[in-house]
Design a protein around this motif. Structure first.
Motif, PDB file in Angstrom:
ATOM      1  N   GLY A 107       0.794  -1.213   0.000  1.00 45.71           N
ATOM      2  CA  GLY A 107       0.000   0.000   0.000  1.00 45.71           C
ATOM      3  C   GLY A 107       0.831   1.269   0.000  1.00 45.71           C
ATOM      4  O   GLY A 107       1.966   1.296   0.484  1.00 45.71           O
ATOM      5  N   ASN A 108       0.231   2.321  -0.546  1.00 46.31           N
ATOM      6  CA  ASN A 108       0.868   3.638  -0.559  1.00 46.31           C
ATOM      7  C   ASN A 108       0.277   4.576   0.477  1.00 46.31           C
ATOM      8  O   ASN A 108       0.685   5.726   0.576  1.00 46.31           O
ATOM      9  N   SER A 109      -0.715   4.078   1.229  1.00 40.42           N
ATOM     10  CA  SER A 109      -1.318   4.832   2.323  1.00 40.42           C
ATOM     11  C   SER A 109      -2.061   3.836   3.209  1.00 40.42           C
ATOM     12  O   SER A 109      -2.138   2.647   2.877  1.00 40.42           O
ATOM     13  N   VAL A 110      -2.636   4.312   4.278  1.00 46.36           N
ATOM     14  CA  VAL A 110      -3.354   3.448   5.211  1.00 46.36           C
ATOM     15  C   VAL A 110      -4.587   2.817   4.562  1.00 46.36           C
ATOM     16  O   VAL A 110      -5.014   1.741   4.954  1.00 46.36           O
ATOM     17  N   ILE A 111      -5.155   3.459   3.538  1.00 44.24           N
ATOM     18  CA  ILE A 111      -6.379   2.967   2.901  1.00 44.24           C
ATOM     19  C   ILE A 111      -6.128   2.198   1.610  1.00 44.24           C
ATOM     20  O   ILE A 111      -7.069   1.804   0.942  1.00 44.24           O
ATOM     21  N   ASP A 112      -4.880   1.971   1.273  1.00 44.30           N
ATOM     22  CA  ASP A 112      -4.536   1.404  -0.036  1.00 44.30           C
ATOM     23  C   ASP A 112      -4.387  -0.119   0.001  1.00 44.30           C
ATOM     24  O   ASP A 112      -3.290  -0.641   0.196  1.00 44.30           O
ATOM     25  N   HIS A 113      -5.512  -0.801  -0.205  1.00 41.85           N
ATOM     26  CA  HIS A 113      -5.500  -2.247  -0.426  1.00 41.85           C
ATOM     27  C   HIS A 113      -5.685  -2.484  -1.920  1.00 41.85           C
ATOM     28  O   HIS A 113      -6.270  -1.656  -2.616  1.00 41.85           O
ATOM     29  N   PHE A 114      -5.210  -3.619  -2.406  1.00 38.85           N
ATOM     30  CA  PHE A 114      -5.416  -3.968  -3.807  1.00 38.85           C
ATOM     31  C   PHE A 114      -6.922  -4.137  -4.023  1.00 38.85           C
ATOM     32  O   PHE A 114      -7.589  -4.806  -3.226  1.00 38.85           O
ATOM     33  N   PRO A 115      -7.482  -3.542  -5.090  1.00 41.47           N
ATOM     34  CA  PRO A 115      -8.938  -3.615  -5.308  1.00 41.47           C
ATOM     35  C   PRO A 115      -9.424  -5.060  -5.459  1.00 41.47           C
ATOM     36  O   PRO A 115      -8.887  -5.829  -6.257  1.00 41.47           O
ATOM     37  N   LEU A 116     -10.449  -5.405  -4.698  1.00 41.56           N
ATOM     38  CA  LEU A 116     -11.003  -6.760  -4.747  1.00 41.56           C
ATOM     39  C   LEU A 116     -11.504  -7.108  -6.145  1.00 41.56           C
ATOM     40  O   LEU A 116     -11.364  -8.248  -6.588  1.00 41.56           O
ATOM     41  N   GLU A 117     -12.063  -6.125  -6.849  1.00 41.47           N
ATOM     42  CA  GLU A 117     -12.577  -6.385  -8.199  1.00 41.47           C
ATOM     43  C   GLU A 117     -11.472  -6.932  -9.106  1.00 41.47           C
ATOM     44  O   GLU A 117     -11.696  -7.824  -9.912  1.00 41.47           O
ATOM     45  N   LYS A 118     -10.270  -6.370  -8.967  1.00 49.87           N
ATOM     46  CA  LYS A 118      -9.132  -6.829  -9.792  1.00 49.87           C
ATOM     47  C   LYS A 118      -8.671  -8.224  -9.374  1.00 49.87           C
ATOM     48  O   LYS A 118      -8.246  -8.999 -10.214  1.00 49.87           O
ATOM     49  N   VAL A 119      -8.755  -8.524  -8.084  1.00 49.20           N
ATOM     50  CA  VAL A 119      -8.429  -9.871  -7.612  1.00 49.20           C
ATOM     51  C   VAL A 119      -9.358 -10.876  -8.269  1.00 49.20           C
ATOM     52  O   VAL A 119      -8.936 -11.910  -8.791  1.00 49.20           O
TER      53      VAL A 119
END
Length: 179
Positions: free
Chosen positions: A163-175
């Motif tokens: 992540g690049n910030s506290v809110i940056d998770h890999f998007p589930l849609e892309k998973v």
């Protein structure tokens, strides 16, 4: 050095917050989404868990086993995460940061400061609206940044997202698109 796609995933054996063994090597015929979070009362983390819970049927349909890792102790995760979210995936208390170190998931004040943006405040407002308290009890590293790893059935990393910030998770849609 960060882990990268195409690399063999570091394997581990540990216990989840209910004492069940989690052995990456024993998970067969499923991909694994290994997600690293901050601590049990992190409003942003709870918002992400809520998003995951909305997609739990899709995880099953796509053959993806979710495993989450937090810095908080077992007792806090049982009362905060388990109580709030009805989940059916392993939640690991990694207070010694063994798995964080194994997967090269490190804290960053610089990346934490990036969360102080319009998008970050929007996420915080959404989280507090859902009842997750901002500024909850910090159990671990305040400036821990999330990371997500999609691991193939062959135990090779397909996605390594730091992540690049506290809110940056890999998007589930892309998973789900990759599965």
């Amino acid at each position: 050095m960060k882990l990268v796609p195409g690399q063999k995933a570091p394997l581990f054996v540990t216990k989840d917050i209910f004492g069940n063994t989690v052995d990456l090597n024993q998970i067969q015929n499923e991909k694994i989404l290994l997600s690293f979070f901050r601590y049990a009362e992190c409003a942003m983390c709870n918002l992400q868990i809520a998003k995951i819970m909305k997609s739990k049927d899709l995880f099953a349909k796509k053959g993806i086993q979710l495993i989450t890792v937090f810095e908080s102790p077992t007792e806090s995760l049982q009362s905060s995460i388990a109580y709030r979210h009805q989940f059916d995936f392993p939640v690991i208390a990694d207070t010694n940061r063994d798995l964080y170190d194994l997967y090269k998931v490190h804290p960053s004040w610089f990346k934490t400061m990036r969360t102080l943006s319009a998008k970050g405040f929007q996420h915080l407002a959404e989280a507090t609206k859902k009842g997750y308290k901002a500024g909850g009890k910090v159990e671990g590293t305040l400036h821990q940044i999330p990371a997500d790893f999609l691991i193939g059935k062959d135990k090779v990393i397909q996605i390594a997202h730091y992540g690049n910030s506290v809110i940056d998770h890999f998007p589930l849609e892309k998973v789900f698109q990759m599965s």
